[in-house]
Design a protein around this motif. Sequence first.
Motif, PDB file in Angstrom:
ATOM      1  N   THR A 667      30.655  25.736  57.029  1.00 53.69           N
ATOM      2  CA  THR A 667      31.674  27.024  57.598  1.00 53.69           C
ATOM      3  C   THR A 667      33.261  26.542  57.763  1.00 53.69           C
ATOM      4  OG1 THR A 667      31.020  26.208  59.751  1.00 53.69           O
ATOM      5  CG2 THR A 667      29.695  27.799  58.970  1.00 53.69           C
ATOM      6  N   VAL A 668      33.873  27.637  57.418  1.00 55.85           N
ATOM      7  CA  VAL A 668      35.361  27.306  57.280  1.00 55.85           C
ATOM      8  C   VAL A 668      36.002  28.332  58.061  1.00 55.85           C
ATOM      9  CG1 VAL A 668      37.572  26.928  56.256  1.00 55.85           C
ATOM     10  CG2 VAL A 668      35.364  25.683  55.466  1.00 55.85           C
ATOM     11  N   PHE A 669      36.620  28.419  59.161  1.00 54.39           N
ATOM     12  CA  PHE A 669      37.430  29.401  59.884  1.00 54.39           C
ATOM     13  C   PHE A 669      39.007  29.251  59.518  1.00 54.39           C
ATOM     14  CE2 PHE A 669      33.512  29.036  62.185  1.00 54.39           C
ATOM     15  CZ  PHE A 669      33.317  30.343  62.501  1.00 54.39           C
ATOM     16  N   THR A 670      39.507  30.333  59.236  1.00 58.31           N
ATOM     17  CA  THR A 670      40.985  30.327  58.667  1.00 58.31           C
ATOM     18  C   THR A 670      41.854  31.489  59.024  1.00 58.31           C
ATOM     19  OG1 THR A 670      42.405  29.836  57.070  1.00 58.31           O
ATOM     20  CG2 THR A 670      40.594  31.161  56.391  1.00 58.31           C
ATOM     21  N   SER A 671      43.089  31.386  59.618  1.00 61.05           N
ATOM     22  CA  SER A 671      44.114  32.300  59.677  1.00 61.05           C
ATOM     23  C   SER A 671      44.771  32.926  58.769  1.00 61.05           C
ATOM     24  CB  SER A 671      44.964  31.907  60.870  1.00 61.05           C
ATOM     25  OG  SER A 671      45.615  30.799  60.612  1.00 61.05           O
ATOM     26  N   LEU A 672      44.399  32.342  57.173  1.00 57.88           N
ATOM     27  CA  LEU A 672      44.969  32.829  55.964  1.00 57.88           C
ATOM     28  C   LEU A 672      44.672  34.318  55.841  1.00 57.88           C
ATOM     29  CD1 LEU A 672      44.448  29.918  53.663  1.00 57.88           C
ATOM     30  CD2 LEU A 672      46.708  30.380  54.691  1.00 57.88           C
ATOM     31  N   ALA A 673      45.863  34.938  55.154  1.00 53.39           N
ATOM     32  CA  ALA A 673      45.719  36.354  54.973  1.00 53.39           C
ATOM     33  C   ALA A 673      44.450  36.675  54.096  1.00 53.39           C
ATOM     34  CB  ALA A 673      46.951  36.746  54.019  1.00 53.39           C
ATOM     35  N   LEU A 674      43.726  37.809  54.321  1.00 50.50           N
ATOM     36  CA  LEU A 674      42.691  38.145  53.307  1.00 50.50           C
ATOM     37  C   LEU A 674      42.883  37.999  52.050  1.00 50.50           C
ATOM     38  CD1 LEU A 674      41.024  40.984  55.440  1.00 50.50           C
ATOM     39  CD2 LEU A 674      40.178  38.720  55.410  1.00 50.50           C
ATOM     40  N   PRO A 675      41.846  37.548  51.034  1.00 52.33           N
ATOM     41  CA  PRO A 675      42.341  37.656  49.413  1.00 52.33           C
ATOM     42  C   PRO A 675      42.531  38.977  49.154  1.00 52.33           C
ATOM     43  CG  PRO A 675      40.320  36.478  50.365  1.00 52.33           C
ATOM     44  CD  PRO A 675      40.734  37.089  51.458  1.00 52.33           C
ATOM     45  N   SER A 676      43.698  39.257  48.289  1.00 44.68           N
ATOM     46  CA  SER A 676      43.711  40.376  47.399  1.00 44.68           C
ATOM     47  C   SER A 676      42.487  40.701  46.460  1.00 44.68           C
ATOM     48  CB  SER A 676      44.883  40.536  46.669  1.00 44.68           C
ATOM     49  OG  SER A 676      45.127  39.501  45.908  1.00 44.68           O
ATOM     50  N   GLU A 677      42.227  41.854  45.686  1.00 44.28           N
ATOM     51  CA  GLU A 677      41.235  41.940  44.925  1.00 44.28           C
ATOM     52  C   GLU A 677      41.372  41.157  43.654  1.00 44.28           C
ATOM     53  OE1 GLU A 677      40.948  46.031  43.636  1.00 44.28           O
ATOM     54  OE2 GLU A 677      40.285  46.755  45.840  1.00 44.28           O
ATOM     55  N   GLN A 678      42.856  40.774  43.249  1.00 36.19           N
ATOM     56  CA  GLN A 678      43.007  40.058  42.213  1.00 36.19           C
ATOM     57  C   GLN A 678      42.834  38.385  42.480  1.00 36.19           C
ATOM     58  OE1 GLN A 678      47.137  39.991  40.877  1.00 36.19           O
ATOM     59  NE2 GLN A 678      47.042  38.414  39.412  1.00 36.19           N
ATOM     60  N   GLU A 679      42.962  38.132  43.911  1.00 38.06           N
ATOM     61  CA  GLU A 679      42.889  36.590  44.462  1.00 38.06           C
ATOM     62  C   GLU A 679      41.291  36.504  44.495  1.00 38.06           C
ATOM     63  OE1 GLU A 679      46.477  35.421  47.048  1.00 38.06           O
ATOM     64  OE2 GLU A 679      45.018  36.744  48.032  1.00 38.06           O
ATOM     65  N   GLU A 680      40.298  37.468  44.650  1.00 37.08           N
ATOM     66  CA  GLU A 680      38.952  37.362  45.021  1.00 37.08           C
ATOM     67  C   GLU A 680      38.349  37.253  43.348  1.00 37.08           C
ATOM     68  OE1 GLU A 680      37.194  41.033  46.649  1.00 37.08           O
ATOM     69  OE2 GLU A 680      38.181  40.595  48.615  1.00 37.08           O
ATOM     70  N   GLU A 681      38.886  37.962  42.375  1.00 36.21           N
ATOM     71  CA  GLU A 681      38.470  37.567  41.010  1.00 36.21           C
ATOM     72  C   GLU A 681      38.732  36.389  40.502  1.00 36.21           C
ATOM     73  OE1 GLU A 681      38.618  39.845  36.566  1.00 36.21           O
ATOM     74  OE2 GLU A 681      39.500  40.720  38.566  1.00 36.21           O
ATOM     75  N   GLU A 682      40.163  35.893  40.825  1.00 36.17           N
ATOM     76  CA  GLU A 682      40.581  34.572  40.202  1.00 36.17           C
ATOM     77  C   GLU A 682      40.181  33.498  40.944  1.00 36.17           C
ATOM     78  OE1 GLU A 682      45.013  32.221  40.207  1.00 36.17           O
ATOM     79  OE2 GLU A 682      44.908  33.995  41.096  1.00 36.17           O
ATOM     80  N   PHE A 683      39.761  33.606  42.173  1.00 34.12           N
ATOM     81  CA  PHE A 683      39.281  32.306  43.066  1.00 34.12           C
ATOM     82  C   PHE A 683      37.794  32.294  43.062  1.00 34.12           C
ATOM     83  CE2 PHE A 683      43.721  32.452  45.065  1.00 34.12           C
ATOM     84  CZ  PHE A 683      43.935  31.768  44.189  1.00 34.12           C
TER      85      PHE A 683
END
Length: 722
Positions: A667-683
Amino acid sequence: MLLLRPPFTTATDSSVSKLISVCLCPQSIYTTTEEIKGNGIVTPPVPSSLNYFAHIHHLNLDVGAMDPLQPVSQENWRSEQMYFLSAEFSQLRRSHHLARTYSNSLYHQRELVNMPRQVLLYREVTWLFANPVLEQLQSLTIPLSDIKRYTNIVCMMKSLEHIRYLLDEIWTHPVIRNSDGAEEKDVRMEEILSLAVQLVKDHVRLFPRRLRMVSSCNWDKRTEHSRQMIPEDVQLEIFRMLPPVQRMESLTGDNWMRVAAHPEATDLQFVETLLNNTPAEQWFGTSYDYRQLLQRCRTLKNLDIPPLGQGSFAWAVQEKRDHEGRIITNKGQGLAAWEEDLLPYGLVPLENFTIKEQLKPLTDEVDDVAFAFSQTLATITVTTLGTDTEMRRIQLGRGWVDLPMLTQLEIQSNFARLDLHPELLSHCPNVTSVKLSDRTYGYQCQDIVPCQAAHLAHVETLALTGWSALTFHQATLHSAKRLTTLAVTLELDSEDGCFIPPPSELKWSYGIEDDNRVGTEFQEPPAILRPQWTWDWYLPCLTDLYLTSEFAYCIQFQFLIGCPSLRSLALDMHSVDNDCLIMIPEDLVAPSIWGDPTSPPARIVVPSLRFLSLRGRWIMDDAYMLDIMTGMFPNLEDWVLDGWEDITLRGLIAVLRTQQPTSHYKTVFTSLALPSEQEEEEFGVLRKTRITGHEVLLPVTVYFYDIPYGEIHTVYRLTTGV
């Protein structure tokens, strides 16, 4: 085996006979035996000449046994239900005063039927067994709903020593009020209690000093809304008719009223446990000297009380001083070889002391107890109360001497600052658990008076929160080789987080020259320097470390080399002032103090760590994060990066995929911004709500906080390929 079969000639009426017949399907009462033949055929029971009733001396039936037997057929079940819903059973219920009491308190039809049925069963079965053997019974449970039947035959209970009243009626619930809003008296309850008192009075008159105990129990302890109790004034009236208790070993809320009935005549010299958390004025009334009560408990080992007021243990202090005086006198005269580490004969051997503030505030009770019972005390537990509008100081540790048997010390102070004597921990050489806490938040470094370093070779848990953390002497940790859990924290504000003094003030309080000080004006050092944290302790057994505020802000990661067993590390420095800590490459290596002074610095590796939480403005770039997560903590499973700066989602994903395909992250908890749709696909990250079940996923789950230091999060998973 005891079998029940009709007809019930001892039943009071035909309706009750039918009730027992329906519930238990009996035919008659026999004392019988049965024999199992070798061919597996069971012979029918035959009457036996043995009289088992002659051996019944204690009749206290289990309430749970009154649940009706399961019907042997569907037909029996239907007939049973029809009977319980019939007018005949309703009339029986009303005739036994059960209609109003239970129908007012139970809300389900099934309970409304079952409770009266079980109560009636208990009453009749108890009477069925008791009636033939009343003269030989030594203890008997009497249902209060049936008390009148027993008051008429008190003269037959010549052997009875213990009466247990079963509170099987629900009296006034909810409270009955008249049109003016005033509470109305429950006439039924007063009648029942009057009969209960009369039964005891008659028995005491007929058989003096035979009856030893009267107690009570509820019908169902699990049903809170129907729990009853006999009023204290009625209990006192009953207990005053009984003889005082002899050789009492435990004095708690269960038997306190027995002592209250005879406070002077009760034998207390064998009491080992005394527990009463009600204000002392309510123990025996304001006129009674409750301190005398404690002094009479000569074998007391466990004491749990509220504050009793100034000087409440002065008698124990004086006894200790008198005894020490006799030791010195005898040694001087050479009369005896006294060993000071042995239990002094005649002193109270108190081992466990717990005190919790109620109406009265804490005074000198803890300090006097620590001195008077120093040779036997094993645990001290203190809890103070207060309101959020006051912040008082509680001074503890004055006059303490060494406590060689003390293993647990716990002091929890709410809305009061713990002002501990500098030598307090030094008097606890064998303590294994220390938990000291108050709710200190803001402070000025110049007000901190540090404690002395203590030698705690046996301590395993050290949890300091608030002022005790600020005054703690870090050199104490050099002796704590058995320490497994270390927490040095301050109160966390739900909105502002930690309080951390300005860096210049911190350095000034430790006597460290501040290179960033503006101007050339000389600043006087503080009157009392705080001991500087050296971060060079060797703690081979430490598994859990939790630091907040200035302690997390000042941490030096080189210290982790000395913690080979560390599994959990939590550092929290998030604050309203946004204090930050810039991570640099030097933080990843340990200086030569851990090895050969001539050798180069060694890389810090903590292979045992499984959980890491860093909250606050930890500033590092993606490359540094990859280095610290895979190099310093190679076997990490769960981690929290909350408030980190200068890292990106790309860097986080790179860390998570570094261990692929044998990733150990969970498990990882982070306060980074939610991934965009483009980042979801890229990562290759998928929102959990969009997972179809056909994807091949890594075992790690990533939780994105909606806001830093928040609790609401969105869950993502990672695919094995991008």
